[in-house]
Design a protein around this motif. Sequence first.
Motif, mmCIF file in Angstrom:
data_model
loop_
_atom_site.group_PDB
_atom_site.id
_atom_site.type_symbol
_atom_site.label_atom_id
_atom_site.label_comp_id
_atom_site.label_asym_id
_atom_site.label_seq_id
_atom_site.Cartn_x
_atom_site.Cartn_y
_atom_site.Cartn_z
ATOM 1 N N MET A 267 -0.383 0.701 1.195
ATOM 2 C CA MET A 267 0.693 0.648 -0.144
ATOM 3 C C MET A 267 1.425 1.441 0.973
ATOM 4 O O MET A 267 2.441 1.144 0.931
ATOM 5 N N ALA A 268 1.318 2.469 1.777
ATOM 6 C CA ALA A 268 2.015 3.402 2.007
ATOM 7 C C ALA A 268 2.633 3.036 3.039
ATOM 8 O O ALA A 268 4.149 2.922 3.297
ATOM 9 N N MET A 269 1.949 2.357 3.918
ATOM 10 C CA MET A 269 2.074 1.748 5.802
ATOM 11 C C MET A 269 3.265 0.333 5.047
ATOM 12 O O MET A 269 3.820 0.301 5.690
ATOM 13 N N LEU A 270 3.593 -0.033 3.974
ATOM 14 C CA LEU A 270 4.198 -0.956 3.648
ATOM 15 C C LEU A 270 5.594 -0.719 3.184
ATOM 16 O O LEU A 270 7.080 -0.757 3.173
ATOM 17 N N ASP A 282 6.412 -1.134 -6.667
ATOM 18 C CA ASP A 282 6.100 -0.179 -7.667
ATOM 19 C C ASP A 282 5.195 -0.146 -8.414
ATOM 20 O O ASP A 282 4.803 -0.370 -9.761
ATOM 21 N N THR A 283 5.673 -2.460 -8.704
ATOM 22 C CA THR A 283 5.175 -2.596 -9.828
ATOM 23 C C THR A 283 3.808 -3.338 -9.370
ATOM 24 O O THR A 283 2.688 -2.448 -10.721
ATOM 25 N N ALA A 284 3.645 -3.399 -8.267
ATOM 26 C CA ALA A 284 2.034 -3.818 -7.773
ATOM 27 C C ALA A 284 0.496 -3.023 -7.220
ATOM 28 O O ALA A 284 -0.304 -2.607 -7.467
ATOM 29 N N GLU A 285 1.162 -1.372 -7.113
ATOM 30 C CA GLU A 285 1.164 -0.235 -6.885
ATOM 31 C C GLU A 285 -0.609 0.373 -8.319
ATOM 32 O O GLU A 285 -1.541 0.608 -8.128
ATOM 33 N N PRO A 286 0.680 0.165 -9.221
ATOM 34 C CA PRO A 286 -0.513 0.382 -10.608
ATOM 35 C C PRO A 286 -1.424 -0.458 -11.155
ATOM 36 O O PRO A 286 -2.523 -0.480 -11.163
ATOM 37 N N VAL A 287 -1.300 -1.494 -10.490
ATOM 38 C CA VAL A 287 -1.968 -3.136 -10.595
ATOM 39 C C VAL A 287 -3.447 -2.530 -9.374
ATOM 40 O O VAL A 287 -4.418 -3.033 -10.388
ATOM 41 N N MET A 288 -3.391 -2.190 -7.969
ATOM 42 C CA MET A 288 -4.189 -1.709 -7.629
ATOM 43 C C MET A 288 -4.613 -0.902 -7.518
ATOM 44 O O MET A 288 -6.044 -0.734 -7.702
ATOM 45 N N ALA A 289 -3.769 0.140 -8.712
ATOM 46 C CA ALA A 289 -4.696 1.764 -8.834
ATOM 47 C C ALA A 289 -6.224 0.869 -9.771
ATOM 48 O O ALA A 289 -6.879 1.362 -9.715
ATOM 49 N N LEU A 290 -5.473 0.044 -10.723
ATOM 50 C CA LEU A 290 -6.064 -0.255 -12.055
ATOM 51 C C LEU A 290 -7.849 -1.353 -10.931
ATOM 52 O O LEU A 290 -8.771 -1.178 -11.664
ATOM 53 N N ALA A 292 -9.185 -1.038 -8.611
ATOM 54 C CA ALA A 292 -9.804 0.367 -7.766
ATOM 55 C C ALA A 292 -10.710 0.829 -8.270
ATOM 56 O O ALA A 292 -11.852 1.027 -8.378
ATOM 57 N N SER A 293 -10.007 1.160 -9.954
ATOM 58 C CA SER A 293 -10.719 2.189 -10.757
ATOM 59 C C SER A 293 -11.623 1.039 -11.118
ATOM 60 O O SER A 293 -13.290 1.473 -11.778
ATOM 61 N N LEU A 294 -11.586 -0.652 -11.595
ATOM 62 C CA LEU A 294 -12.914 -1.176 -11.622
ATOM 63 C C LEU A 294 -13.754 -0.846 -10.699
ATOM 64 O O LEU A 294 -14.741 -1.915 -11.217
ATOM 65 N N SER A 295 -13.396 -0.845 -9.372
ATOM 66 C CA SER A 295 -14.381 -1.325 -8.320
ATOM 67 C C SER A 295 -14.851 0.565 -8.634
ATOM 68 O O SER A 295 -16.242 -0.060 -7.637
ATOM 69 N N GLY A 296 -14.927 1.400 -8.998
ATOM 70 C CA GLY A 296 -14.908 2.121 -9.268
ATOM 71 C C GLY A 296 -15.099 3.366 -8.359
ATOM 72 O O GLY A 296 -15.348 4.151 -7.853
ATOM 73 N N SER A 297 -13.516 3.026 -7.612
ATOM 74 C CA SER A 297 -13.292 3.655 -6.171
ATOM 75 C C SER A 297 -12.097 4.205 -6.693
ATOM 76 O O SER A 297 -11.079 3.387 -6.786
ATOM 77 N N ARG A 298 -11.506 4.831 -6.071
ATOM 78 C CA ARG A 298 -9.759 5.296 -5.468
ATOM 79 C C ARG A 298 -9.154 4.599 -4.533
ATOM 80 O O ARG A 298 -8.684 3.933 -4.967
ATOM 81 N N ASP A 299 -10.106 5.158 -3.724
ATOM 82 C CA ASP A 299 -9.326 4.244 -2.571
ATOM 83 C C ASP A 299 -9.529 2.726 -1.899
ATOM 84 O O ASP A 299 -9.425 1.842 -1.502
ATOM 85 N N ASP A 300 -11.073 1.911 -2.442
ATOM 86 C CA ASP A 300 -11.424 0.835 -2.458
ATOM 87 C C ASP A 300 -11.375 -0.361 -3.387
ATOM 88 O O ASP A 300 -11.725 0.628 -4.654
#
Length: 328
Positions: A267-270, A282-290, A292-300
Amino acid sequence: MRPLLYLIVTLTLAWSGYWFVASSGTKAGLEAWFQAREIEGWQAEYTDLSVGGFPNRVDASFTEIALADPDTGLAWAAPFFQLLALSYQPNHVIAVWPTEQVISTPQEKLTVTSAKMQASLVVAPEVSLPVERSNFASETLAISSDAGWSMQADNLRMAVRAVEGSENLYDFAYQAEGVAPPSFLKTSVLPAKMSAMDLGMQVGFDRPWDLRALEDRRPQPTTLTIRTAKAAWGDLSFQMAAELTMDEVGSPTGEATLRLNNWRDMMAMLRESGQVASASLDTAEPVMALLASLSGSRDDIDVTLRFANGAALVGIIPIGTAPKLTLR
């Protein structure tokens, strides 16, 4: 001795006559196709069309060829283009592109260069020429856009094959080596080239891939099975598998497994590239964070997405609108 000589002369004259008929038919057919496209409003022109290859080939060579489809806004131009075929196997054609050509879209103009670019195409012996199988290969490929970006690949290979015994079902394979991503994405942290880019999938369409795909409209996907889709660039990686069906407007139903490593760096590169609107990120980032959290990770991210009724969901949680899967 004399009967043998007569036989040789007779066979030579017969083959010469066959080649003349085949080459004349090839040229007349190509000329008629270009004339039909002009009547439909296309730009369809060339400065010269010659047919040679006697005695064993029927090779058509275009000079200064240009095609433009007014419905899609897509256009292609090249200083030459060749279609090569064995005279005794006319349904197997080899296409040869020049080292430089231009592809135009409604958004930008792309200059494509390569050391070598060829494709083979085998079609069924029917009037509509449905595709049975095709292979494409390019070496030292480079694409430069008038929008200010460029990318390269050492080798690019693609293949498609109609699935025997199935209607309008095709296997696709794609592999690229030594891919240098678009220049606007490059950073000093990542290596110059990607280490992997592969795709294997099976797609069903609403009608076969044949001449009508050029003359009328593209076949539209009705089913999609992604067996493997992966890309790796330094510490960033993407993997996907999917089983989907599409309705008449391209809205998918089914599931897709998605794995992203280091999505925050992506996301930072984009964002740094300036090629994607900040509002979209800005719209996509919280979705991606969600995700990741559902995956049990912060970055993956490692989740199964479900598509139904025009929505994309994780479990029962809607996360956005499902993409429309259509071909222009």
